[in-house]
Enzyme design. Structure first.
Site, PDB file in Angstrom:
ATOM      1  N   LYS A 195       0.623  -1.098  -0.261  1.00 52.48           N
ATOM      2  CA  LYS A 195       0.393  -0.180  -0.300  1.00 52.48           C
ATOM      3  C   LYS A 195       1.080   1.300   0.098  1.00 52.48           C
ATOM      4  O   LYS A 195       1.752   1.393   0.617  1.00 52.48           O
ATOM      5  CB  LYS A 195      -1.137  -0.178   2.039  1.00 52.48           C
ATOM      6  CG  LYS A 195      -1.596   1.442   1.364  1.00 52.48           C
ATOM      7  CD  LYS A 195      -2.322   0.927   2.384  1.00 52.48           C
ATOM      8  CE  LYS A 195      -3.521   2.520   2.915  1.00 52.48           C
ATOM      9  NZ  LYS A 195      -4.291   2.617   3.675  1.00 52.48           N
ATOM     10  N   LYS A 248      -2.421  -1.651  -3.787  1.00 48.04           N
ATOM     11  CA  LYS A 248      -2.996  -0.680  -3.851  1.00 48.04           C
ATOM     12  C   LYS A 248      -2.366   1.017  -3.681  1.00 48.04           C
ATOM     13  O   LYS A 248      -1.105   0.548  -2.460  1.00 48.04           O
ATOM     14  CB  LYS A 248      -3.663  -0.865  -1.923  1.00 48.04           C
ATOM     15  CG  LYS A 248      -4.297   0.552  -1.860  1.00 48.04           C
ATOM     16  CD  LYS A 248      -4.930   0.603  -0.415  1.00 48.04           C
ATOM     17  CE  LYS A 248      -5.824   1.974  -0.579  1.00 48.04           C
ATOM     18  NZ  LYS A 248      -6.232   1.783   1.361  1.00 48.04           N
TER      19      LYS A 248
END
Ligand code: PBG
Length: 324
Positions: A195, A248
């Site tokens: 992320k 992500k």
């Protein structure tokens, strides 16, 4: 004879019946998970018409949406909550009567959908960080205790998968250990592993009111220029007990998905985040983009790069509109 004019790749592209028969990559609705926001202070849904999937719902009002998701054949829902009141410790994150546990309890016996709970403190702490903010940084190990408590609370309320998203070191291990100790050894962990500290989370932070009051998230979320470090994050999360790992945001990091696909055997997830959704919605609203063609192109790109599971604000719309 292995070249032109004997070889003509256009033959299989000649019409849709041929194209659809040889298509290499598909997006099954069951691979899609729709993120959903619940807010304990609301009596009716609240949102902006321009970004309909970023609507906040009262915790007990999700059943109609869940029914639509079931009818569309979606895999499941990812739940995000927020507290009545934020506090320095983010205690609302593990409140048994909080928005996410309430939503889980109201849905669990009424739906066959997979229910995933995001596990983070940023929507619950006054500082708006994913852990406890002290003297300009997030305290790692003390914050893990809060994350673990939140995960157990959501497991108790019926979450199938717990998704720690704080990007703190050891978060997957801490959640795994706490779940096992509480009798939830059978619940899976979807780790937000790679992320990045991204500009594409801003619409989400508006919905969740979770922007940091001071500083930013670069002290714990990844530097988006570091693909080797991303692979290391994924490998570590697997060692700590992750059942799936996530990349992500999605579109800016397709290379990470493709590399992880070659390297790791476990299921891979990708999160097409709020800013990616807003970019396409706004462009469509301005008449610059045809969603019916752009959305399947992007979702297919995620699958082609290696994603098994796609978390997307377009999940329900894409199926209901027949775009995939
Ligand atoms: C919580 C969390 C965030 C998102 C998912 N979980 C916000 C953040 O990290 O700032 C972003 C999702 C999106 O933008 O759609 N930590």
């Amino acid at each position: 004879m292995s070249r032109f004019p004997a070889v003509r790749l256009r033959r299989l592209r000649a019409n849709e019946r041929s194209r659809r028969t040889v298509r290499e990559t598909r997006v099954p609705p069951s691979s899609l998970i729709l993120p959903v926001f619940v807010d304990p202070t609301l009596r009716r849904p609240q949102g902006l018409p321009a970004l309909p999937a970023l609507t906040r719902h009262p915790p007990e009002a999700l059943l109609p949406l869940a029914r639509r998701a079931e009818r569309a054949g979606l895999g499941g829902l990812l739940l995000f909550g927020r507290p009545r009141r934020k506090d320095p410790e983010g205690t609302g994150a593990w409140d048994e009567a909080g928005a996410v546990p309430r939503a889980l309890r109201s849905l669990r016996s009424r739906t066959r959908l997979l229910l995933v709970a995001d596990v983070c403190l940023c929507a619950y702490t006054t500082d708006g960080h994913c852990g406890y903010w002290k003297e300009g940084e997030v305290e790692n190990d003390r914050s893990l205790v809060g994350l673990a408590r939140a995960a157990v609370t959501y497991a108790r309320a019926g979450a199938d998968w717990l998704a720690p998203s704080a990007m703190l070191d050891g978060q997957v291990g801490a959640v795994r250990e706490a779940l096992d100790a509480a009798g939830y050894a059978g619940r899976a962990i979807l780790a937000y592993s790679a992320k990045s500290a991204s500009a594409f989370y801003d619409p989400f932070r508006d919905v969740e009111d979770s922007s940091p009051r001071q500083g930013d998230r670069r002290g714990y979320q990844m530097d988006y220029g570091n693909p080797r470090e991303a692979l290391r994050e994924m490998a570590l999360d697997m060692e700590e007990g992750a059942d799936l790992v996530m990349v992500k945001p999605g579109l800016p990091q397709l290379d990470l998905l493709a590399r992880a696909r070659e390297r790791f055997p476990l299921p891979l997830a990708v999160y097409q985040v709020s800013g990616e959704y807003a970019m396409m919605k706004d462009a469509a609203g301005a008449g610059h983009l045809d969603e019916s063609r752009a959305v399947p192109e992007v979702l297919t790109a995620f699958r082609r790069a290696g994603a098994d599971v796609i978390l997307s604000y377009y999940a329900l719309e894409a199926v209901e509109q027949g775009w995939i």
